[in-house]
Design an enzyme around this catalytic site. Sequence first.
Site, PDB file in Angstrom:
ATOM      1  N   THR A 269       0.852  -1.191   0.000  1.00  0.00           N
ATOM      2  CA  THR A 269       0.000   0.000   0.000  1.00  0.00           C
ATOM      3  C   THR A 269       0.886   1.237   0.000  1.00  0.00           C
ATOM      4  O   THR A 269       1.981   1.215   0.537  1.00  0.00           O
ATOM      5  CB  THR A 269      -0.851  -0.055   1.283  1.00  0.00           C
TER       6      THR A 269
ATOM      7  N   ARG B 164     -14.587  -7.394   0.874  1.00  0.00           N
ATOM      8  CA  ARG B 164     -13.765  -6.952   2.008  1.00  0.00           C
ATOM      9  C   ARG B 164     -13.121  -5.572   1.732  1.00  0.00           C
ATOM     10  O   ARG B 164     -12.585  -5.325   0.659  1.00  0.00           O
ATOM     11  CB  ARG B 164     -12.678  -7.993   2.252  1.00  0.00           C
ATOM     12  N   VAL B 165     -13.184  -4.715   2.715  1.00  0.00           N
ATOM     13  CA  VAL B 165     -12.521  -3.410   2.644  1.00  0.00           C
ATOM     14  C   VAL B 165     -11.656  -3.249   3.885  1.00  0.00           C
ATOM     15  O   VAL B 165     -12.080  -3.586   4.991  1.00  0.00           O
ATOM     16  CB  VAL B 165     -13.560  -2.265   2.585  1.00  0.00           C
ATOM     17  N   GLY B 166     -10.436  -2.753   3.694  1.00  0.00           N
ATOM     18  CA  GLY B 166      -9.525  -2.555   4.828  1.00  0.00           C
ATOM     19  C   GLY B 166      -9.592  -1.140   5.363  1.00  0.00           C
ATOM     20  O   GLY B 166     -10.601  -0.430   5.210  1.00  0.00           O
ATOM     21  N   ASP B 167      -8.509  -0.720   5.987  1.00  0.00           N
ATOM     22  CA  ASP B 167      -8.478   0.589   6.641  1.00  0.00           C
ATOM     23  C   ASP B 167      -8.163   1.747   5.698  1.00  0.00           C
ATOM     24  O   ASP B 167      -8.495   2.894   6.003  1.00  0.00           O
ATOM     25  CB  ASP B 167      -7.397   0.581   7.736  1.00  0.00           C
TER      26      ASP B 167
ATOM     27  N   THR C 160      -0.308   1.569   6.864  1.00  0.00           N
ATOM     28  CA  THR C 160      -0.287   0.365   6.025  1.00  0.00           C
ATOM     29  C   THR C 160      -0.120  -0.850   6.929  1.00  0.00           C
ATOM     30  O   THR C 160       0.658  -0.817   7.879  1.00  0.00           O
ATOM     31  CB  THR C 160       0.856   0.412   4.998  1.00  0.00           C
ATOM     32  N   GLY C 161      -0.870  -1.906   6.640  1.00  0.00           N
ATOM     33  CA  GLY C 161      -0.759  -3.098   7.470  1.00  0.00           C
ATOM     34  C   GLY C 161      -2.051  -3.885   7.452  1.00  0.00           C
ATOM     35  O   GLY C 161      -2.884  -3.702   6.560  1.00  0.00           O
ATOM     36  N   THR C 162      -2.233  -4.730   8.443  1.00  0.00           N
ATOM     37  CA  THR C 162      -3.445  -5.548   8.508  1.00  0.00           C
ATOM     38  C   THR C 162      -4.632  -4.644   8.835  1.00  0.00           C
ATOM     39  O   THR C 162      -4.844  -4.261   9.991  1.00  0.00           O
ATOM     40  CB  THR C 162      -3.304  -6.625   9.593  1.00  0.00           C
ATOM     41  N   GLY C 163      -5.395  -4.336   7.784  1.00  0.00           N
ATOM     42  CA  GLY C 163      -6.408  -3.297   7.887  1.00  0.00           C
ATOM     43  C   GLY C 163      -7.434  -3.513   8.978  1.00  0.00           C
ATOM     44  O   GLY C 163      -7.912  -2.554   9.596  1.00  0.00           O
TER      45      GLY C 163
HETATM   46  N1  ASP Z   1      -3.986  -1.817   4.968  1.00  0.00           N
HETATM   47  C1  ASP Z   1      -4.302  -2.428   3.716  1.00  0.00           C
HETATM   48  C2  ASP Z   1      -5.609  -3.172   3.824  1.00  0.00           C
HETATM   49  O1  ASP Z   1      -5.827  -3.792   4.846  1.00  0.00           O
HETATM   50  C3  ASP Z   1      -3.280  -3.366   3.224  1.00  0.00           C
HETATM   51  C4  ASP Z   1      -1.867  -2.896   3.330  1.00  0.00           C
HETATM   52  O2  ASP Z   1      -1.581  -1.843   3.868  1.00  0.00           O
HETATM   53  O3  ASP Z   1      -0.998  -3.628   2.853  1.00  0.00           O
HETATM   54  O4  ASP Z   1      -6.366  -3.182   2.888  1.00  0.00           O
END
Ligand code: ASP
Length: 348
Positions: free
Chosen positions: A212, A240-243, A263-266
């Site tokens: 991201t 699915r939608v993340g952060d 960025t990370g596990t949304g």
């Molecule tokens: N945060 C993003 C999501 O969860 C993914 C990412 O940052 O790699 O969609």
Amino acid sequence: MRQYQKLAIVALGIFALSATPALAKPKWAIAIHGGAGVIERKDLTPEVEAAYRAAMARAVATGTAVLERGGSSMDAVEAVIREFEDDPLFNAGRGAVFTAEGQNSLDSSIMDGATLNAGAVAGVTRTRHPISLARAVMEKSKHVMLVGPGADAFSVSAGLEQAEPAWFFTERRWAQLVKELTAQGLPVPPRPRGAPAPHAFIAIPDDRKFGTVGVVALDSSGNVAAGTSTGGTTAKRWGRVGDSPIIGAGTYAANQSCAVSGTGTGEYFIRLTVAREICALVQYQGMSLQQAADEVIQTRLTALGGDGGIVALAPDGQIAWSYNTSGMYRARAAQGQAPVISIYKDEP
Ligand code: ASP
């Protein structure tokens, strides 16, 4: 005036003069990420590492050029992210990861710290630059967030550049999808219409599928802005939608506190409202930006079991980044300061 008083005044003057440069607030500043994850020296070939560093350097140059000529932080954020969205190295726009159905479903958001105006889109499939669509939602609609086919339709009516789904296709991300679906025992969909014939590609070890992109900027009028763009997570299902497109979770900006892109596990970033929480600690607890970032990422995100990182800056010119993964593609620059471009944990 007595001699010691004169001396004291001179000493104070010297102290003030020598202290001034260190305290001087830069006219502009920018910080950028290109994803966090398991990124270790042993995993990146020199060529791949050089390609990422060059992309980060270009991003810094693009943002710096906008800010140095007096452009707004919103313009800097959008300009840098548009470049990333065309760069197949990153999980945004072209080069985005695939859903389980074999689509690129893109999420993005942007926020203006001066006005608290914000725009966001989720699940868009045909806009070449989702960050510009997020900005159009902010500027040309009365809404903050549009999703799916409605967002695609708004994109056309707002006159944004459209792209065929195959534009976003990369062999590397397709291979990642096939691997992930196979591991989960799910069917592999046909290659998207218009995608090139299967061809060789340079594999980049990114087990966690991050990549991201996000930017925070401070402009010479003292306004901060933040933006984020992503394809989300490989083999995502069920819409699915993340952060990343969620204001307060993956993106936040307010002149009263700070600007953050994550960025990370949304799922974890949403639950902790990571971006807003960092700004709240700055605003209400009086923490420094770095303290607030570390509190949320190193302590709270880690305790909850989430992975990832953020870049942040404050209107007074403080810049911070924090991540709990082994690496994060990241860069920073400010007026009068040499740019820093880093990947691994042992770098500044
Ligand atoms: N945060 C993003 C999501 O969860 C993914 C990412 O940052 O790699 O969609």
